[in-house]
Design an enzyme around this catalytic site. Structure first.
Site, PDB file in Angstrom:
ATOM      1  CE  LYS A 181      -2.711   3.401   1.532  1.00  0.00           C
ATOM      2  NZ  LYS A 181      -2.172   4.776   1.615  1.00  0.00           N
ATOM      3  CD  GLU A 256      12.250   4.369   9.399  1.00  0.00           C
ATOM      4  OE1 GLU A 256      12.118   5.372  10.142  1.00  0.00           O
ATOM      5  OE2 GLU A 256      12.322   4.441   8.174  1.00  0.00           O
ATOM      6  CB  CYS A 289      12.579   9.268   8.898  1.00  0.00           C
ATOM      7  SG  CYS A 289      13.501   7.918   8.127  1.00  0.00           S
ATOM      8  CD  GLU A 384       9.722  12.983  11.828  1.00  0.00           C
ATOM      9  OE1 GLU A 384      10.693  12.413  11.327  1.00  0.00           O
ATOM     10  OE2 GLU A 384       8.606  12.432  11.995  1.00  0.00           O
TER      11      GLU A 384
END
Length: 488
Positions: A181, A256, A289, A384
């Site tokens: 996906k 992750e 990331c 973040e």
């Protein structure tokens, strides 16, 4: 009338799902828009829970034969997929740049070659995957890696094909079947991968691709009782929802997630190198990331470091990612751009100072930004941003540097710049991170474990760790005697 194929930078891309070896349309679509100029690329099939379930069913039906396929044959097919990627490398590069706005030169020279390498690496690793037999009181222990079953792989938009194949390649090598996906903001190269895999001889149903919104089809995928593994790369809030969905069947997860990684610069470091490492964090418009967005500099060199940083960052060219001269492209989506700008505006309102940047530019571009005057407990330091926004703080002692580095809820990566080997060993031993780079950045080897600590993730993938996740490990213990027949 819904157009099933799109022409993207001269490349034909099928906008439908790939389920059970066939293209499958949806009654509804969503619009894919290029971040380069905000223009619509085309309409993409919008998956339903029923289509998600159909993809899992196709993966389940294909699993027994694929799991029974000899390792050498699975490896051969994966190498053929890599051949197909290399054959269509330019097409993949231009489509992905159009779709997610990352630099075309990076796609050509680094990202797409890495996609092919992902398949070759795990194909080769499969053939040498082994554990030496060992004895217990004369009994033989034999460890084997049994394919686990259908695997749902949910991938992000910032490096769509590379991060997808980082999951797809080991899952297929392990003998699992896959439902992929892709992120709805960058779905196109996943569709091309389905074509490449089919041309390489991957049997129908072994790889399935379902497009759409996670809010609409995510639960149908992650809560399905026939799914045996789920691997997700993305945000912490989404990971919580996936984990809750998977809990009903105790489906193993590999997650992750986000990061707020530090770059520690000590006074004994090569400052030019440290500045290069810091400016490199603007790669992919900060949509990485692993990016070391919190720069921590020893106070005695902070002024000089900042001066050199401003000079180096001023040499960056921000613009159309298709141009060779561009160093930084656009932000992928207006919603992401608004999020980045919100973080910066709130930080400035709270007393931070923008040494460079701190504002939007034309279109979906956000100026490379460095903020000082921030506090450790501030939002801009703790959360973040996922954009070209760095903060700079100073420290006096090694203990203070480590304390600041570890003082977030994340633990994905850390980067360290120092000229003292003993200090490097001391500090890296104390840093909470899945990966630590010393005097370098973003050196990745598929033999190494990759993942995050704390809320940056669960589990590790890479090398044998990937096979440990995508397989059911079995230990068979055999007695030394008791055979009524022995055919040698």
């Amino acid at each position: 009338m819904i157009e099933h194929t799109l022409t993207v930078a001269g490349v034909t891309v099928d906008a439908r799902h790939w389920i059970g070896g066939e293209r499958v349309a949806s009654a509804e679509t969503f619009t894919d828009v290029s971040p380069i100029d905000g223009r619509a690329i085309g309409e993409i099939a919008r998956g339903t829970p029923a289509q998600a379930a159909a993809a899992v069913a196709a993966a389940k039906a294909a699993f027994p034969a694929w799991a029974a396929t000899p390792r050498a044959e699975r490896a051969r097919i994966l190498h053929a997929v890599a051949d197909g990627v290399e054959k269509r490398l330019e097409e993949l590069a231009v489509v992905e740049t159009t779709d997610n706005g990352a630099l075309l030169r990076s796609h050509r020279r680094g990202v797409m070659p890495r996609v092919a390498h992902n398949f070759r690496f795990f194909a080769d690793w499969l053939l040498k995957l082994d554990h030496e037999d060992f004895e217990t009181r004369g009994h033989t222990n034999h460890v084997s890696w049994d394919p686990a079953g259908p695997s749902v792989l949910i991938t992000p938009w910032n490096a769509p094909l590379m991060l997808a194949t980082w999951k797809v390649a080991p899952a297929l090598a392990a003998g699992n079947t896959v439902v992929l996906k892709p992120a709805e903001w960058s779905p196109l190269t996943a569709s091309l991968l389905a074509d490449i895999a089919a041309e390489a001889g991957l049997p129908a149903g072994v790889l399935n691709v379902v497009q759409g919104y996670g809010s609409e089809i995510g639960d149908a995928l992650t809560s399905h009782p026939d799914v045996r593994r789920i691997s997700f790369t993305g945000s912490v809030p989404t990971a919580r929802r996936i984990a809750a969905s998977a809990a009903a069947h105790l489906t193993p997860l590999s997650l992750e997630l986000g990061g707020k990684s530090p770059l520690l610069v000590f006074a004994d470091a090569d400052l030019d190198l440290a500045v290069d490492l810091a400016v490199e964090q603007y790669d992919n418009a900060g949509q990485v990331c692993l990016a070391a967005t919190r720069i921590l500099v020893e106070d005695s060199v902070a002024e000089e470091f900042t001066r050199r940083f401003v000079e180096k960052a001023g040499q960056l060219t921000q613009g159309d990612p298709r141009e060779e001269a561009a160093d930084i492209g656009p932000t992928i989506h207006p919603r992401q751009l608004e999020k980045i700008d919100g973080f910066v505006r709130r930080a400035l309102d709270a007393g931070a100072r923008a040494v460079i940047g701190g504002h939007r530019k034309d279109g979906r571009y956000y100026a490379p930004t460095l903020l000082t005057g921030v506090t450790q407990d501030s939002e801009i330091v703790q959360e973040e941003v996922f954009g070209p926004v760095l903060t700079l703080q100073t420290f006096t002692t090694e203990d203070e540097a480590v304390r600041l580095a570890n003082d977030t809820r994340f633990g994905l990566a850390a980067t360290l710049a120092t000229g003292d080997r003993a200090r490097a060993e001391r500090v890296t031993a104390r840093l909470v991170a899945g990966t630590v780079w010393v005097n370098c950045f973003f050196v990745r080897d598929l033999r190494a474990p990759f993942g995050g600590s704390r809320q940056s993730g669960v589990g590790r993938e890479g090398g044998s760790w990937s096979f440990d996740f995508y397989c059911d490990l079995k230990n068979t213990v055999t007695a030394p005697n008791g055979w009524s027949q022995d055919h040698g």
